[in-house]
Design a protein around this motif. Sequence first.
Motif, PDB file in Angstrom:
ATOM      1  N   VAL A   1       0.853  -1.048  -0.003  1.00 16.42           N
ATOM      2  CA  VAL A   1      -0.014  -0.006   0.077  1.00 16.42           C
ATOM      3  C   VAL A   1       0.821   1.274   0.024  1.00 16.42           C
ATOM      4  N   LEU A   2       1.935   1.157   0.747  1.00 17.20           N
ATOM      5  CA  LEU A   2       2.706   2.428   0.573  1.00 17.20           C
ATOM      6  C   LEU A   2       3.480   2.614  -0.663  1.00 17.20           C
ATOM      7  N   GLY A   3       3.693   1.393  -1.549  1.00 15.29           N
ATOM      8  CA  GLY A   3       4.190   1.563  -2.781  1.00 15.29           C
ATOM      9  C   GLY A   3       3.025   1.942  -3.664  1.00 15.29           C
TER      10      GLY A   3
ATOM     11  N   VAL B   1       1.082   9.048  -6.284  1.00 16.18           N
ATOM     12  CA  VAL B   1       1.670  10.541  -6.112  1.00 16.18           C
ATOM     13  C   VAL B   1       2.210  10.993  -7.407  1.00 16.18           C
ATOM     14  N   ALA B   2       3.361   9.898  -7.790  1.00 18.33           N
ATOM     15  CA  ALA B   2       4.279  10.433  -8.509  1.00 18.33           C
ATOM     16  C   ALA B   2       3.744  10.253 -10.027  1.00 18.33           C
ATOM     17  N   ALA B   3       2.637   9.846 -10.063  1.00 16.94           N
ATOM     18  CA  ALA B   3       1.863   9.983 -11.401  1.00 16.94           C
ATOM     19  C   ALA B   3       1.505  11.345 -11.754  1.00 16.94           C
TER      20      ALA B   3
ATOM     21  N   SER C   1       1.098  10.135 -17.752  1.00  8.18           N
ATOM     22  CA  SER C   1       1.481   8.825 -17.162  1.00  8.18           C
ATOM     23  C   SER C   1       0.427   8.000 -16.277  1.00  8.18           C
ATOM     24  N   MET C   2      -0.501   7.687 -17.219  1.00 10.77           N
ATOM     25  CA  MET C   2      -1.769   7.072 -16.535  1.00 10.77           C
ATOM     26  C   MET C   2      -1.453   5.689 -16.228  1.00 10.77           C
ATOM     27  N   GLU C   3      -0.379   4.995 -16.918  1.00 12.97           N
ATOM     28  CA  GLU C   3      -0.597   3.533 -16.216  1.00 12.97           C
ATOM     29  C   GLU C   3       0.275   3.383 -15.114  1.00 12.97           C
ATOM     30  N   LYS C   4       0.907   4.601 -14.512  1.00 11.54           N
ATOM     31  CA  LYS C   4       1.128   4.721 -13.104  1.00 11.54           C
ATOM     32  C   LYS C   4       0.022   4.712 -12.204  1.00 11.54           C
ATOM     33  N   SER C   5      -1.047   5.238 -12.459  1.00 15.26           N
ATOM     34  CA  SER C   5      -2.328   5.452 -11.781  1.00 15.26           C
ATOM     35  C   SER C   5      -2.864   3.890 -11.826  1.00 15.26           C
TER      36      SER C   5
ATOM     37  N   GLY D   1      -7.843  -0.304   9.741  1.00 19.21           N
ATOM     38  CA  GLY D   1      -6.533   0.137  10.119  1.00 19.21           C
ATOM     39  C   GLY D   1      -5.788   1.092   9.160  1.00 19.21           C
ATOM     40  N   ARG D   2      -4.559   1.261   9.235  1.00 25.14           N
ATOM     41  CA  ARG D   2      -3.737   2.119   8.437  1.00 25.14           C
ATOM     42  C   ARG D   2      -3.522   1.422   7.074  1.00 25.14           C
ATOM     43  N   THR D   3      -3.496   0.238   6.893  1.00 24.60           N
ATOM     44  CA  THR D   3      -3.200  -0.473   5.496  1.00 24.60           C
ATOM     45  C   THR D   3      -4.389  -0.250   4.748  1.00 24.60           C
ATOM     46  N   ARG D   4      -5.674  -0.265   5.355  1.00 23.00           N
ATOM     47  CA  ARG D   4      -6.841  -0.135   4.492  1.00 23.00           C
ATOM     48  C   ARG D   4      -7.042   1.315   4.331  1.00 23.00           C
ATOM     49  N   PHE D   5      -6.838   2.138   5.229  1.00 25.47           N
ATOM     50  CA  PHE D   5      -6.848   3.655   4.933  1.00 25.47           C
ATOM     51  C   PHE D   5      -5.958   4.078   3.839  1.00 25.47           C
ATOM     52  N   ARG D   6      -4.556   3.551   3.937  1.00 28.96           N
ATOM     53  CA  ARG D   6      -3.630   4.056   2.910  1.00 28.96           C
ATOM     54  C   ARG D   6      -3.961   3.452   1.570  1.00 28.96           C
ATOM     55  N   GLY D   7      -4.656   2.246   1.601  1.00 30.51           N
ATOM     56  CA  GLY D   7      -5.162   1.830   0.435  1.00 30.51           C
ATOM     57  C   GLY D   7      -6.268   2.511  -0.339  1.00 30.51           C
ATOM     58  N   ARG D   8      -7.093   3.056   0.556  1.00 34.22           N
ATOM     59  CA  ARG D   8      -8.407   3.735   0.077  1.00 34.22           C
ATOM     60  C   ARG D   8      -7.738   5.265  -0.555  1.00 34.22           C
ATOM     61  N   LEU D   9      -6.637   5.615   0.331  1.00 35.50           N
ATOM     62  CA  LEU D   9      -5.896   7.016  -0.087  1.00 35.50           C
ATOM     63  C   LEU D   9      -5.213   6.859  -1.593  1.00 35.50           C
ATOM     64  N   ALA D  10      -4.689   5.787  -1.893  1.00 39.27           N
ATOM     65  CA  ALA D  10      -3.931   5.508  -3.108  1.00 39.27           C
ATOM     66  C   ALA D  10      -4.889   5.386  -4.201  1.00 39.27           C
ATOM     67  N   LEU D  11      -6.186   4.621  -3.695  1.00 39.14           N
ATOM     68  CA  LEU D  11      -7.156   4.449  -4.838  1.00 39.14           C
ATOM     69  C   LEU D  11      -7.758   5.788  -5.250  1.00 39.14           C
TER      70      LEU D  11
END
Length: 103
Positions: A24-26, A32-34, A40-44, A61-71
């Motif tokens: 999820v951190l990746g 963010v790098a996209a 660079s839509m492939e990064k998203s 917890g944090r993993t689910r929150f960060r996953g939703r943030l990345a989404l």
Amino acid sequence: MSNLEERSPGEAAAYREGWRAGLVLGAVAVAVAAFINLLSMEKSILAIVLALIAIRGAGPGRTRFRGRLALAIAAVHLAVAATVFILLHDKLERLFSLLQSLG
């Protein structure tokens, strides 16, 4: 995830949670790098895939929150890129034709 069956259930769960946290951190980093390069839509898309893999099976917890943030970040990037392509279609077409004439 090698040799998890040899470990205690607590150790295996901690290993899986750490694996999901790394994914999820990746995903957040790629999302963010996209934004650095709008094209660079492939990064998203990669960030969405990583986030979905990390969220699947993760508890609250944090993993689910960060996953939703990345989404969310990746979805916003895809929406912005699509909007730019739609609104600036004629200018992008002209740019590509000019670039073709140079090469």
